[in-house]
Design a protein around this motif. Sequence first.
Motif, PDB file in Angstrom:
ATOM      1  N   THR A 264      54.016 -81.907  57.571  1.00  0.00           N
ATOM      2  CA  THR A 264      54.474 -80.570  57.584  1.00  0.00           C
ATOM      3  C   THR A 264      55.925 -80.267  58.590  1.00  0.00           C
ATOM      4  OG1 THR A 264      52.475 -79.498  56.976  1.00  0.00           O
ATOM      5  CG2 THR A 264      54.315 -78.145  57.846  1.00  0.00           C
ATOM      6  N   PHE A 265      55.715 -80.671  59.875  1.00  0.00           N
ATOM      7  CA  PHE A 265      56.751 -80.576  60.642  1.00  0.00           C
ATOM      8  C   PHE A 265      57.834 -81.687  60.747  1.00  0.00           C
ATOM      9  CE2 PHE A 265      53.323 -77.996  61.913  1.00  0.00           C
ATOM     10  CZ  PHE A 265      53.775 -76.795  62.007  1.00  0.00           C
ATOM     11  N   ALA A 266      57.556 -82.874  60.130  1.00  0.00           N
ATOM     12  CA  ALA A 266      58.563 -83.759  59.753  1.00  0.00           C
ATOM     13  C   ALA A 266      59.397 -83.572  58.543  1.00  0.00           C
ATOM     14  CB  ALA A 266      57.928 -85.150  60.009  1.00  0.00           C
ATOM     15  N   TRP A 399      46.108 -73.597  61.209  1.00  0.00           N
ATOM     16  CA  TRP A 399      45.566 -72.760  60.222  1.00  0.00           C
ATOM     17  C   TRP A 399      45.228 -71.524  60.475  1.00  0.00           C
ATOM     18  CZ3 TRP A 399      43.447 -78.090  59.745  1.00  0.00           C
ATOM     19  CH2 TRP A 399      43.734 -78.777  58.434  1.00  0.00           C
ATOM     20  N   LEU A 400      45.585 -71.225  61.763  1.00  0.00           N
ATOM     21  CA  LEU A 400      44.895 -69.782  62.206  1.00  0.00           C
ATOM     22  C   LEU A 400      45.701 -68.698  61.659  1.00  0.00           C
ATOM     23  CD1 LEU A 400      43.415 -68.212  64.375  1.00  0.00           C
ATOM     24  CD2 LEU A 400      45.208 -68.348  65.856  1.00  0.00           C
ATOM     25  N   PRO A 401      47.090 -69.124  61.359  1.00  0.00           N
ATOM     26  CA  PRO A 401      47.925 -67.778  60.627  1.00  0.00           C
ATOM     27  C   PRO A 401      47.121 -67.719  59.263  1.00  0.00           C
ATOM     28  CG  PRO A 401      49.338 -69.178  61.701  1.00  0.00           C
ATOM     29  CD  PRO A 401      48.256 -69.871  61.906  1.00  0.00           C
ATOM     30  N   LYS A 402      46.865 -68.859  58.810  1.00  0.00           N
ATOM     31  CA  LYS A 402      46.122 -68.727  57.319  1.00  0.00           C
ATOM     32  C   LYS A 402      44.878 -67.961  57.301  1.00  0.00           C
ATOM     33  CE  LYS A 402      47.332 -69.986  53.917  1.00  0.00           C
ATOM     34  NZ  LYS A 402      47.898 -68.778  53.080  1.00  0.00           N
ATOM     35  N   TRP A 403      44.332 -68.170  58.465  1.00  0.00           N
ATOM     36  CA  TRP A 403      42.787 -67.584  58.709  1.00  0.00           C
ATOM     37  C   TRP A 403      42.917 -65.907  59.030  1.00  0.00           C
ATOM     38  CZ3 TRP A 403      41.182 -71.737  62.916  1.00  0.00           C
ATOM     39  CH2 TRP A 403      40.780 -72.996  62.179  1.00  0.00           C
ATOM     40  N   CYS A 404      43.785 -65.605  59.844  1.00  0.00           N
ATOM     41  CA  CYS A 404      43.905 -64.058  60.127  1.00  0.00           C
ATOM     42  C   CYS A 404      45.088 -63.457  59.658  1.00  0.00           C
ATOM     43  CB  CYS A 404      43.569 -64.010  61.802  1.00  0.00           C
ATOM     44  SG  CYS A 404      44.959 -64.437  62.806  1.00  0.00           S
ATOM     45  N   GLY A 405      45.919 -64.244  59.084  1.00  0.00           N
ATOM     46  CA  GLY A 405      47.142 -63.432  58.506  1.00  0.00           C
ATOM     47  C   GLY A 405      48.298 -63.028  59.643  1.00  0.00           C
ATOM     48  N   ASN A 406      48.016 -63.383  60.995  1.00  0.00           N
ATOM     49  CA  ASN A 406      48.883 -63.319  61.803  1.00  0.00           C
ATOM     50  C   ASN A 406      49.756 -64.336  62.518  1.00  0.00           C
ATOM     51  OD1 ASN A 406      48.477 -60.528  61.659  1.00  0.00           O
ATOM     52  ND2 ASN A 406      46.792 -60.773  63.113  1.00  0.00           N
ATOM     53  N   ALA A 487      52.408 -66.360  52.974  1.00  0.00           N
ATOM     54  CA  ALA A 487      51.370 -67.105  52.225  1.00  0.00           C
ATOM     55  C   ALA A 487      51.329 -68.681  52.699  1.00  0.00           C
ATOM     56  CB  ALA A 487      51.389 -67.148  50.747  1.00  0.00           C
ATOM     57  N   GLU A 488      52.739 -69.264  52.829  1.00  0.00           N
ATOM     58  CA  GLU A 488      52.951 -70.531  53.387  1.00  0.00           C
ATOM     59  C   GLU A 488      52.799 -70.758  54.593  1.00  0.00           C
ATOM     60  OE1 GLU A 488      56.533 -71.873  51.465  1.00  0.00           O
ATOM     61  OE2 GLU A 488      55.493 -72.992  49.973  1.00  0.00           O
ATOM     62  N   VAL A 489      53.219 -69.913  55.429  1.00  0.00           N
ATOM     63  CA  VAL A 489      53.111 -69.998  56.799  1.00  0.00           C
ATOM     64  C   VAL A 489      54.394 -70.864  57.313  1.00  0.00           C
ATOM     65  CG1 VAL A 489      51.824 -70.516  58.883  1.00  0.00           C
ATOM     66  CG2 VAL A 489      50.751 -69.341  56.969  1.00  0.00           C
ATOM     67  N   TRP A 490      54.269 -72.013  56.979  1.00  0.00           N
ATOM     68  CA  TRP A 490      55.254 -73.186  57.599  1.00  0.00           C
ATOM     69  C   TRP A 490      56.159 -73.170  56.421  1.00  0.00           C
ATOM     70  CZ3 TRP A 490      53.920 -73.158  62.287  1.00  0.00           C
ATOM     71  CH2 TRP A 490      52.963 -72.741  62.691  1.00  0.00           C
ATOM     72  N   GLU A 491      56.993 -74.361  56.723  1.00  0.00           N
ATOM     73  CA  GLU A 491      58.247 -74.455  55.655  1.00  0.00           C
ATOM     74  C   GLU A 491      57.527 -75.390  54.578  1.00  0.00           C
ATOM     75  OE1 GLU A 491      62.695 -75.868  55.578  1.00  0.00           O
ATOM     76  OE2 GLU A 491      61.812 -75.441  57.757  1.00  0.00           O
ATOM     77  N   ASN A 492      57.274 -75.189  53.598  1.00  0.00           N
ATOM     78  CA  ASN A 492      57.021 -75.829  52.585  1.00  0.00           C
ATOM     79  C   ASN A 492      55.755 -76.865  52.627  1.00  0.00           C
ATOM     80  OD1 ASN A 492      57.304 -76.393  49.882  1.00  0.00           O
ATOM     81  ND2 ASN A 492      58.910 -77.940  50.098  1.00  0.00           N
ATOM     82  N   ALA A 501      46.993 -66.142  49.581  1.00  0.00           N
ATOM     83  CA  ALA A 501      47.609 -65.167  50.578  1.00  0.00           C
ATOM     84  C   ALA A 501      47.199 -65.638  52.174  1.00  0.00           C
ATOM     85  CB  ALA A 501      47.107 -63.894  50.130  1.00  0.00           C
ATOM     86  N   SER A 502      47.946 -65.057  52.955  1.00  0.00           N
ATOM     87  CA  SER A 502      47.424 -64.991  54.407  1.00  0.00           C
ATOM     88  C   SER A 502      47.106 -63.632  54.817  1.00  0.00           C
ATOM     89  CB  SER A 502      48.461 -65.557  55.456  1.00  0.00           C
ATOM     90  OG  SER A 502      48.753 -66.950  55.058  1.00  0.00           O
TER      91      SER A 502
END
Lengths: 516, 305
Positions: A264-266, A399-406, A487-492, A501-502
């Motif tokens: 993801t980050f590379a 994954w925390l942003p996916k779990w709690c939306g923030n 929803a994606e949180v990170w870049e692609n 959704a997040s």
Amino acid sequence: MAHGPATGLSRWLFTTNHKDIGTLYLWFSFAMFMLGGVFALVVRAELFEPGLQIVDPEFFNQMTTMHGLIMVFGAVMPAFVGLANWMVPMMIGAPDMALPRMNNWSFWILPFAFAMLVSTLFMEGGGPNFGWTFYAPLSTTYAPPSVTFFIFAIHIMGASSIMGAINIIATILNMRAPGMTLMKMPLFVWTWLITAYLLIAVMPVLAGVVTMMLMDIHFGTSFFDAAGGGDPVLFQHIFWFFGHPEVYIMILPAFGIVSAIIPTFARKPLFGYASMVYATASIAFLSFIVWAHHMFTVGMPLAGELFFMYATMLIAVPTGVKVFNWVTTMFKGAMTFETPMLFSIAFVILFTIGGFSGLMLAIAPADFQYHDTYFVVAHFHYVLVPGAIFSITAAVYYWLPKWCGNMYNETMGKTHFWMAFVGLNLTFFPMHFVGLAGMPRRIPDYALQFADFNMIASCGAFLFGAAQVMFLFNVIATIRGGKKATAEVWENPEGLEWTVASPAPYHTFSVPPTVK
Amino acid sequence: MASEGTYYVPEQSKLPIFASLGLFLTVFGAANWINGNDTGPVLFTCGSILFAYVLWVWFSTVISENMAGLNSAQLKRSYVWGMGWFIFSEVMFFAAFFGALWYVRNLALPWLGGEGAGAATNEFLWKGFEHTWPLMVTPDMAVNGEAARVTGPEQNMSFSTAGSLWTWLPFWNTVVLLTSSVTVHFAHTALKSAKRSAFNFWLGLTVGLGFLFLGLQAWEYVHAYNALGLTLDSGIYGTTFFMLTGFHGAHVTLGTIMLLIMFLRSVMKGHFKHDDCFGFESASWYWHFVDVVWVGLFIFVYILG
């Protein structure tokens, strides 16, 4: 299935939802991590300088033992099961875990089991004081009476682990969305499939060995008593037949996590997906035929020493494949260094250091020098802290942003990382030196020449502990508010979990998605 | 493998938390009991009753869900995987005890007797001990004679000491258990062709053979304790003999109870259809599993004992 969560305490007590149960596992694991961490800090405070200052040696032994038991069975294993609960159904497009009620049962056994285990500290004669490996006859003939409670705690923890593992295997084999073939599964799912197999294979062996202890202590059998024809070394063989796969149980899911984060980050697909799968399977297979490298000095025939030495060295091959693939994934990538990525890169580097010291220990003749010294402590803390703990931390930030939306606070996350990184290296790197110089493990006092490095290690340990308090603060702040995550949180990022959704809805994939 | 999209996920359940509580009270009570605390037996009894009751309700719930048609084919596959991997975990539990037997017979005892690298051990710690199997003279007896703390059995269960196969109890135990594996298979075949009365007959016969086996095992244990001087604390031979056959017997007991419940479900409630009989099938897999374990015991504990 359309309903949201129940309200109040009953949501957590009676839940069958994989996300709720994942949350329960993760919070329980964090509580145990803090408790085991406090035990470790008692140890490090006593070792701050030579002499006996804070605790008496009897209590010191209970602290080293309980620190190990709590961290292995209470912190690391439940954290990975919690992550599996949250992520595996979302990653394979399943509506929930395969056996939702048993899932809740697997979790709720744990608070009871650990309450019983920790309560031994307050019993007459104290808690377990024989090391987390509980070698007979220390844990049988010379054990405190509370060992009976320790044995039954291990029994029900094992039942919990086996049920959790059965659930994960049934979910992965039976609940994949149409088109989600085995070789399309995210590596976290693959590594957990293999981990669950290891758990089902070795937790019953652990149950067997503690049962033998119970019988030897209370019912007159002679498993570990040479006077009756048994053998204390038999204990070590059975224990490590469990124990070596156990250490891979604590690292294979970590491999899955960093294999998700680094691409993801590379901003590049994972290099060598298929070889990652085969390497994981090879490591799992090898884990069953290397156990006696923990016992090189116990008095085995030469053929045994040689077999276990070479088999152990073989593990470096599939592990090397993995490290190569992670590095190659980053090679020429468009890298950014958010907190999960920092923890993952530290994982690759520091786990490799732990792997190399493992190779040193694998050399049987050299191991006679290192055995039961702080070098061993340095080795396994380098694979477990930046290995298991860093990967779990990376997974939480990822994954925390996916779990709690923030979104979490990135500055605080990075501060946490650098404090933990500096703290752990200060704590564990000097242990290599004092170990090679001959400082034995599991002692409350030591010779004067080890004083400086021990003081550095103790300072590092308290820094590492402070970093975890900051982590707790950051997670709570994120749950309570913060910038909304997309929803994606990170870049692609890759994976089905980023298509919902997040925060992720209470029920995801009630109708399975089609995977192309 | 494809999902049908109607996977039944129960909303909430009180069963798991009470099962956990029951299990905890059972083992907490057992530990207290073993350690000689007065509260032990009460806690253990309360815990076991609670645990058994929760399991009863749990299985009843699952059965009525299936009768109500909530269980898709996919969900049934989850149960099949669950039972299969549970049996694998049981295999590994027995592997620990068979492994211990192998290690003691082939490595530990020869070394105590001075073979290979054990020469010094024998010379300085257990002088005079000779490796034999079944181990009648423990290392303790070899060194301390009459003052020994751990003494061996007076007689053993090995085939080498049996007069003839036809009067040898373990042989008849093997016949009983192997026959029961065949009869449970006949029951399965009868169910598959929807022959209810034949199913009940063969399943009932299997349960009867299970009880017969347990009775014979109990008789063997009484004989061992009273006539052979063979007990749980008769050195490593008594240890391995009673732990292996004892855990097997405990599993036969569980398997017999499972099959008995399946029998009663069929006779009293008319449960199981030719294409929907997972409860019975999983109990029969478990039964075949305890049968295979017995074959291992018969070979390694009795014949080669």
